[in-house]
Structure formats: C-alpha cells, structure tokens
Design a protein around this motif. Structure first.
Motif, short mmCIF file in Angstrom:
data_model
loop_
_atom_site.label_atom_id
_atom_site.label_comp_id
_atom_site.label_asym_id
_atom_site.label_seq_id
_atom_site.Cartn_x
_atom_site.Cartn_y
_atom_site.Cartn_z
N ASP A 110 0.81 -1.25 -0.14
CA ASP A 110 -0.04 0.08 -0.11
C ASP A 110 0.46 1.43 0.07
O ASP A 110 0.72 2.34 0.80
N ALA A 111 1.80 1.25 -0.89
CA ALA A 111 2.60 2.47 -1.01
C ALA A 111 1.99 3.51 -1.70
O ALA A 111 1.34 3.17 -2.86
N LEU A 112 2.07 4.78 -1.44
CA LEU A 112 1.40 5.82 -1.97
C LEU A 112 1.88 6.14 -3.33
O LEU A 112 1.28 6.35 -4.43
N ASP A 113 3.32 6.07 -3.30
CA ASP A 113 3.86 6.47 -4.89
C ASP A 113 5.38 6.16 -4.74
O ASP A 113 5.95 5.63 -3.74
N PHE A 114 6.03 6.56 -5.78
CA PHE A 114 7.62 6.49 -5.78
C PHE A 114 8.27 7.90 -6.54
O PHE A 114 7.58 8.61 -7.02
N VAL A 115 9.56 8.02 -6.18
CA VAL A 115 10.22 8.87 -6.84
C VAL A 115 11.52 8.53 -7.52
O VAL A 115 12.13 7.41 -7.13
N LEU A 116 11.87 8.97 -8.73
CA LEU A 116 13.03 8.33 -9.35
C LEU A 116 14.05 9.18 -9.19
O LEU A 116 14.32 10.34 -9.07
N LYS A 117 15.09 8.45 -8.96
CA LYS A 117 16.51 8.93 -8.79
C LYS A 117 17.04 9.02 -10.38
O LYS A 117 16.82 8.44 -11.19
N PRO A 118 17.90 10.18 -10.72
CA PRO A 118 18.30 11.09 -9.77
C PRO A 118 17.11 12.19 -9.47
O PRO A 118 16.15 12.64 -10.27
N LEU A 119 17.01 12.63 -8.06
CA LEU A 119 15.82 13.31 -7.68
C LEU A 119 15.90 14.71 -8.28
O LEU A 119 16.81 15.30 -8.14
N LYS A 120 14.64 15.16 -8.48
CA LYS A 120 14.48 16.59 -9.24
C LYS A 120 13.36 17.27 -8.30
O LYS A 120 12.38 16.64 -8.00
N TYR A 121 13.72 18.40 -8.17
CA TYR A 121 12.67 19.08 -7.11
C TYR A 121 11.27 19.17 -7.69
O TYR A 121 10.39 19.07 -6.84
N PRO A 122 11.01 19.58 -8.76
CA PRO A 122 9.75 19.54 -9.39
C PRO A 122 8.81 18.29 -9.20
O PRO A 122 7.64 18.23 -8.66
N GLN A 123 9.66 17.06 -9.60
CA GLN A 123 9.00 15.77 -9.11
C GLN A 123 8.76 15.64 -7.87
O GLN A 123 7.66 15.21 -7.28
N PHE A 124 9.67 15.95 -7.00
CA PHE A 124 9.44 15.90 -5.39
C PHE A 124 8.45 16.69 -4.97
O PHE A 124 7.68 16.21 -4.21
N VAL A 125 8.26 17.86 -5.61
CA VAL A 125 6.97 18.63 -5.04
C VAL A 125 5.72 17.87 -5.09
O VAL A 125 4.68 18.08 -4.70
N ASP A 126 5.69 17.60 -6.45
CA ASP A 126 4.33 16.63 -7.01
C ASP A 126 3.96 15.71 -6.14
O ASP A 126 2.97 15.50 -5.72
N LYS A 127 4.82 14.92 -5.59
CA LYS A 127 4.84 13.85 -4.54
C LYS A 127 4.44 14.19 -3.36
O LYS A 127 3.69 13.63 -2.65
N MET A 128 5.13 15.38 -2.79
CA MET A 128 4.83 15.84 -1.43
C MET A 128 3.20 16.52 -1.38
O MET A 128 2.58 16.08 -0.43
N LYS A 129 2.90 16.99 -2.49
CA LYS A 129 1.71 17.42 -2.35
C LYS A 129 0.43 16.15 -2.41
O LYS A 129 -0.42 16.48 -1.98
N LYS A 130 0.66 15.18 -3.20
CA LYS A 130 0.06 14.20 -3.09
C LYS A 130 0.08 13.55 -1.58
O LYS A 130 -1.14 13.13 -1.24
N ALA A 131 1.07 13.43 -1.30
CA ALA A 131 1.36 12.92 0.14
C ALA A 131 0.66 13.59 1.13
O ALA A 131 -0.16 13.03 2.32
N LEU A 132 0.54 14.95 1.27
CA LEU A 132 -0.14 15.91 2.14
C LEU A 132 -1.54 15.95 1.92
O LEU A 132 -2.35 15.81 2.88
N SER A 133 -1.84 15.46 0.55
CA SER A 133 -3.43 15.44 0.49
C SER A 133 -3.91 14.21 1.12
O SER A 133 -4.93 14.15 1.69
N SER A 134 -3.23 13.28 0.93
CA SER A 134 -3.56 11.57 1.51
C SER A 134 -3.44 11.91 3.11
O SER A 134 -4.49 11.39 3.70
N LEU A 135 -2.43 12.72 3.60
CA LEU A 135 -2.45 12.92 5.07
C LEU A 135 -3.66 13.55 5.46
O LEU A 135 -4.06 13.39 6.68
N SER A 136 -4.21 14.42 4.66
CA SER A 136 -5.23 15.47 5.19
C SER A 136 -6.49 14.36 5.41
O SER A 136 -7.16 14.73 6.30
N ARG A 137 -6.42 13.36 4.54
CA ARG A 137 -7.74 12.56 4.64
C ARG A 137 -7.76 11.56 5.74
O ARG A 137 -8.43 11.35 6.28
N ILE A 138 -6.37 11.29 6.03
CA ILE A 138 -6.28 10.03 7.04
C ILE A 138 -6.46 10.93 8.42
O ILE A 138 -7.04 10.30 9.20
N SER A 139 -6.08 12.28 8.46
CA SER A 139 -6.28 13.10 9.73
C SER A 139 -7.70 13.30 10.27
O SER A 139 -7.97 13.45 11.33
#
Length: 249
Positions: A110-139
């Motif tokens: 039940d992993a939410l997503d994945f990020v690819l190496k080498p890490l790029k900030y725009p890709q990371f931002v997308d993943k974090m926004k998705k994670a925070l949205s999921s976290l908000s529902r869990i809360s």
C-alpha cells in the motif's frame, strides 16, 4: 500517559523518515523538504536512516511519511515496508528507486507513490503535494497507540468494536485481535468524544459504527452480545438512533 497520536496536520508538525543508504540522496531529500516547507508554510521533523533494518528495529508508529529506498545493503525497502505494515497501516510510504518498474510491487504494501533517482525538485513537489493530500484525509480519523509486545501499534478508532474494563486493565477489541493496557475507561471515553463511542454499561464502551443489532437489553457486535444496563439504556439507544439517522455509517 497520553494514549492518542494526534495527527500531525492538527499539530502543524509532520514527522518524516528518510530511509536511504546513499548519503547524497539523503541530503537532497532533506534539502528539498526544507525548501518545500518554507514555500508552503509546513514544519517537518526529519530523521535519517541508512538501511531498512535501522527503521524496522524497535519500530515505533510515529512517522507520518516514510521515503524508502528500494535497494539497500542489509534490508531492502520492500522487506522493510512489509515489516512496518505489520504494525502501522496508516503511515504513508513513498519509494525511492532508479527504475519505475521496481516500484510496481509497492502496491503489495500500500505504498502511495515513488520518486525516481536522480531526484528533481519539481518531481518531489508533486509527490509531496500528493502525500499531504492523503495525510489530510487520514487525519479525519483518530488513532490509538496500543501496546504489542515491546512496541506500540497505531490502530484507527474505526477498527475498534468495543472496549471492556476489568480491574485496572482495558481490553480493546478489534476484528484483528484484542489489545490490553492499563488505562482508565472514563478517561478514554472522554478522549473519544466526537468519535461515536458510548457506554452501554459501566464496563463497556461501544463503537456505534460496529453495532450490528439490538435485542431487548443486549447490544450485538458481530457474535458479541453485550448487556445494556437499565441506567444507561435510554441514553445509549438515543445515541445509536442519532448516529443512524445522521447517516454516519
């Protein structure tokens, strides 16, 4: 003793673990988190782990998001995630990988997503926004930290069928099993205010969500038949009726 894990969205502090054996990748993620936090007014409590073995040993259900490398020397990320899921169903897991095909197995844990190496900030931002949205529902749910052998397991209040007190011990009954701990049922009842738990007698605290029937002076929760005391019957039935009319189920 504080029984509940107040979700970090409410506390304005998000606890993040980075499990990665490459130091450069660790530091890049930590830097990105700091940058993202400044740009979005978020506070992060960050911990770094060098291997899956490090985070799973004496695991505590305190993390909200875990960034997990898939390939590590001693314990790979998939094995670590499986161990974590034994104790923590709520934590958000995001895998770090060099190839997207390695992340497909993430569905098994039940992993939410994945990020690819080498890490790029725009890709990371997308993943974090998705994670925070999921976290908000869990809360929207409340979680208890319940003892399992030498550690604590995070359990949603929705999983609890009922709670029984015997002497100084509470027996917290879920479909998966029963947890035992020393705590006051009166304190627990107060802390569960707003989450549809109510006493049917002095010894039982019932989760209205899981009531399957009422028969005279008995409340049924699956195969469990629990007596309703005369002094609490009126309030209990009113609360159950209001719960059902409110459409919470």
């Amino acid at each position: 003793m504080y029984l509940f894990l107040k979700y970090i969205i409410q506390e304005n502090m998000i606890r993040i673990a980075i499990v990665e054996d490459e130091r450069d990748c660790q530091l890049s993620l930590a830097e990105y988190l700091g940058r993202f936090g400044n740009e979005n007014d978020k506070k992060f409590d960050i911990a770094l782990f060098d291997d899956g073995m490090d985070i799973t040993e004496n695991y505590e259900s305190r993390w909200d998001i875990i960034f997990m490398d898939i390939k590590m020397k001693h314990m790979d990320g998939m094995t670590a995630a499986r161990k974590i899921r034994e104790y923590d169903k709520a934590v958000i897991i995001i895998f770090i990988t060099t190839m997207a095909k390695f992340a497909i197995k993430g569905y098994e844990v039940d992993a939410l997503d994945f990020v690819l190496k080498p890490l790029k900030y725009p890709q990371f931002v997308d993943k974090m926004k998705k994670a925070l949205s999921s976290l908000s529902r869990i809360s929207e749910h409340k979680y208890l930290l319940l003892p399992v052998e030498d550690r604590k397991e995070r359990v949603s209040t929705e999983q609890i069928m009922f709670i029984e007190v015997k002497g100084h011990n509470l027996y917290i009954v879920t479909e998966q099993g029963t947890y035992t701990m020393r705590y006051s049922i009166s304190k627990l009842e107060k802390e569960l205010t707003g989450y549809h738990f109510i006493r049917c007698n002095n010894s039982y605290l019932i989760n209205l969500k899981n009531v399957t029937g009422v028969e005279k002076d008995i409340v049924m929760i699956n195969e469990n038949r629990i007596p309703i005391s005369r002094t609490r019957k009126k309030q209990f039935l009113e609360s159950l009726s209001n719960y059902l009319v409110g459409g919470y189920r």
